[in-house]
Scaffold this motif. Structure first.
Motif, PDB file in Angstrom:
ATOM      1  N   SER A  16       0.454  -4.340   2.123  1.00 23.29           N
ATOM      2  CA  SER A  16       1.555  -3.896   1.271  1.00 23.29           C
ATOM      3  C   SER A  16       1.113  -3.729  -0.189  1.00 23.29           C
ATOM      4  CB  SER A  16       2.689  -4.918   1.352  1.00 23.29           C
ATOM      5  OG  SER A  16       3.790  -4.467   0.617  1.00 23.29           O
ATOM      6  N   THR A  17       1.686  -2.747  -0.834  1.00 21.83           N
ATOM      7  CA  THR A  17       1.433  -2.564  -2.273  1.00 21.83           C
ATOM      8  C   THR A  17       1.975  -3.779  -3.021  1.00 21.83           C
ATOM      9  OG1 THR A  17       1.540  -0.171  -2.082  1.00 21.83           O
ATOM     10  CG2 THR A  17       2.032  -1.084  -4.248  1.00 21.83           C
ATOM     11  N   ALA A  18       1.190  -4.274  -3.971  1.00 17.02           N
ATOM     12  CA  ALA A  18       1.625  -5.441  -4.735  1.00 17.02           C
ATOM     13  C   ALA A  18       2.696  -5.040  -5.751  1.00 17.02           C
ATOM     14  CB  ALA A  18       0.424  -6.057  -5.444  1.00 17.02           C
ATOM     15  N   ALA A  19       3.499  -6.033  -6.141  1.00 15.01           N
ATOM     16  CA  ALA A  19       4.643  -5.755  -7.018  1.00 15.01           C
ATOM     17  C   ALA A  19       4.211  -5.185  -8.376  1.00 15.01           C
ATOM     18  CB  ALA A  19       5.465  -7.024  -7.204  1.00 15.01           C
ATOM     19  N   ASP A  20       3.079  -5.633  -8.908  1.00 13.80           N
ATOM     20  CA  ASP A  20       2.643  -5.111 -10.217  1.00 13.80           C
ATOM     21  C   ASP A  20       2.232  -3.637 -10.097  1.00 13.80           C
ATOM     22  OD1 ASP A  20       0.510  -6.209  -8.675  1.00 13.80           O
ATOM     23  OD2 ASP A  20      -0.827  -6.190 -10.399  1.00 13.80           O
ATOM     24  N   GLU A  21       1.665  -3.292  -8.960  1.00 12.77           N
ATOM     25  CA  GLU A  21       1.306  -1.881  -8.746  1.00 12.77           C
ATOM     26  C   GLU A  21       2.569  -1.037  -8.554  1.00 12.77           C
ATOM     27  OE1 GLU A  21      -1.516  -1.167  -5.615  1.00 12.77           O
ATOM     28  OE2 GLU A  21      -1.674   0.959  -6.118  1.00 12.77           O
ATOM     29  N   GLY A  22       3.539  -1.593  -7.860  1.00 12.96           N
ATOM     30  CA  GLY A  22       4.825  -0.899  -7.690  1.00 12.96           C
ATOM     31  C   GLY A  22       5.466  -0.626  -9.041  1.00 12.96           C
ATOM     32  N   GLN A  23       5.405  -1.604  -9.921  1.00 18.28           N
ATOM     33  CA  GLN A  23       5.980  -1.448 -11.261  1.00 18.28           C
ATOM     34  C   GLN A  23       5.226  -0.350 -12.034  1.00 18.28           C
ATOM     35  OE1 GLN A  23       5.428  -4.579 -14.385  1.00 18.28           O
ATOM     36  NE2 GLN A  23       7.649  -4.770 -14.225  1.00 18.28           N
ATOM     37  N   PHE A  24       3.911  -0.347 -11.865  1.00 18.17           N
ATOM     38  CA  PHE A  24       3.092   0.679 -12.533  1.00 18.17           C
ATOM     39  C   PHE A  24       3.457   2.078 -12.015  1.00 18.17           C
ATOM     40  CE2 PHE A  24      -0.677   3.419 -12.054  1.00 18.17           C
ATOM     41  CZ  PHE A  24      -0.844   3.757 -13.391  1.00 18.17           C
TER      42      PHE A  24
END
Ligand code: SAM
Ligand code: CA
Length: 254
Positions: free
Chosen positions: A69-77
């Motif tokens: 899964s994509t990590a939350a910090d990458e999702g935010q980016f």
């Protein structure tokens, strides 16, 4: 190196695994310590994570393949990036349960569109109820199956050329260069392609004979080849970000 095999660098001496320096593989970040990564998540990411993304992340955490899964910090980016470039028409290759897909869908305007592809519909359907509840499912056109034939079909029709604002590639790493050959036709001049996991847990810079897990060893040469090819490609400008496991942004310039 000293006689005991420990680096003589005084800074390196201060690091011990118990301080939280992450020495293993399978982490979501290349930062110098897990503590620092947790700090970023807890200070800047989780407090601003939209509720549907949090729900999807927590649901996915219980799934056996959650490492994908994509990590939350990458999702935010991704969310910020898509808004900065005013993306409307996007593509995603590699959906899994849909964290990056939902982060994208939430960032696009109401009439935004995402062409999403994955060989596995079952995993997409785990996240789908959350995506529907968030009111963004209408933006998604999900295609089950390998991405390459879909791209070939798109490339065949000139009308699709240069039409995508953003393309996120997060699937089979051995095919990234095959995707690139097609995606460069489909993305707009000025648009972006983001290749995910281009630092491959840092293994791209590890000595050739490093004792790495099998899945890292297998895909590493493909990512190393991709990284070299992207750096040489005159049709794009690139920026390799060390966010998460490495994202290489490619901006088409011709
Ligand atoms: N972006 C996702 C997220 O945010 O959770 C993670 C994607 S996961 C790292 C990689 C996905 O690529 C898997 O779900 C896998 O089924 C899919 N995949 C593998 N080979 C593929 C192919 N040839 N075409 C399309 N999808 C593929
Ligand atoms: Ca990824």
């Amino acid at each position: 190196m000293g006689a005991n095999g420990i680096s003589q660098d005084p800074f390196i001496h201060t690091w011990k695994p118990e301080d939280g320096a992450h020495l293993g593989f399978g982490h979501k970040s290349l930062l110098q310590s897990d503590g620092l990564y947790q700090y970023i998540l807890e200070t800047s990411v989780y407090p601003r994570e939209p509720e549907p993304l949090k729900e999807l992340r927590e649901m996915t955490a219980k799934h056996p393949w959650n490492l994908m899964s994509t990590a939350a910090d990458e999702g935010q980016f991704l969310n910020m990036l898509l808004k900065l470039i005013n993306a409307k028409k996007t593509m995603e290759i590699g959906v899994y349960t849909g964290y990056s897909l939902l982060a994208t869908a939430l960032a696009l305007p109401q009439d935004g569109k995402i062409l999403a592809m994955d060989v596995n519909r079952e995993h997409y359907e785990l996240g789908l109820p959350i995506i529907e509840k968030a009111g963004v499912a209408h933006k998604i056109d999900f295609r089950e199956g390998p991405a390459l034939p879909v791209l070939d079909q798109l490339v065949e029709d000139d009308k699709n050329h240069g039409t995508f604002d953003f393309i996120f590639v997060d699937a089979d790493k051995n095919n990234y260069l095959n995707y690139h050959k097609r995606l460069i036709e489909l993305v707009k001049v000025g648009g972006l392609i983001g290749y995910d996991n281009t630092l491959w847990n840092g293994s791209v810079a590890a000595p050739a004979d490093s004792p790495l897990p099998e899945y890292l060893i297998y895909y590493r040469p493909f990512l190393m080849e991709l990284n070299k090819a992207l750096a040489m490609d005159p049709r794009i400008e690139i920026c390799m970000l060390s966010v998460s496991d490495g994202i290489t942004l490619c901006r088409r310039i011709k």
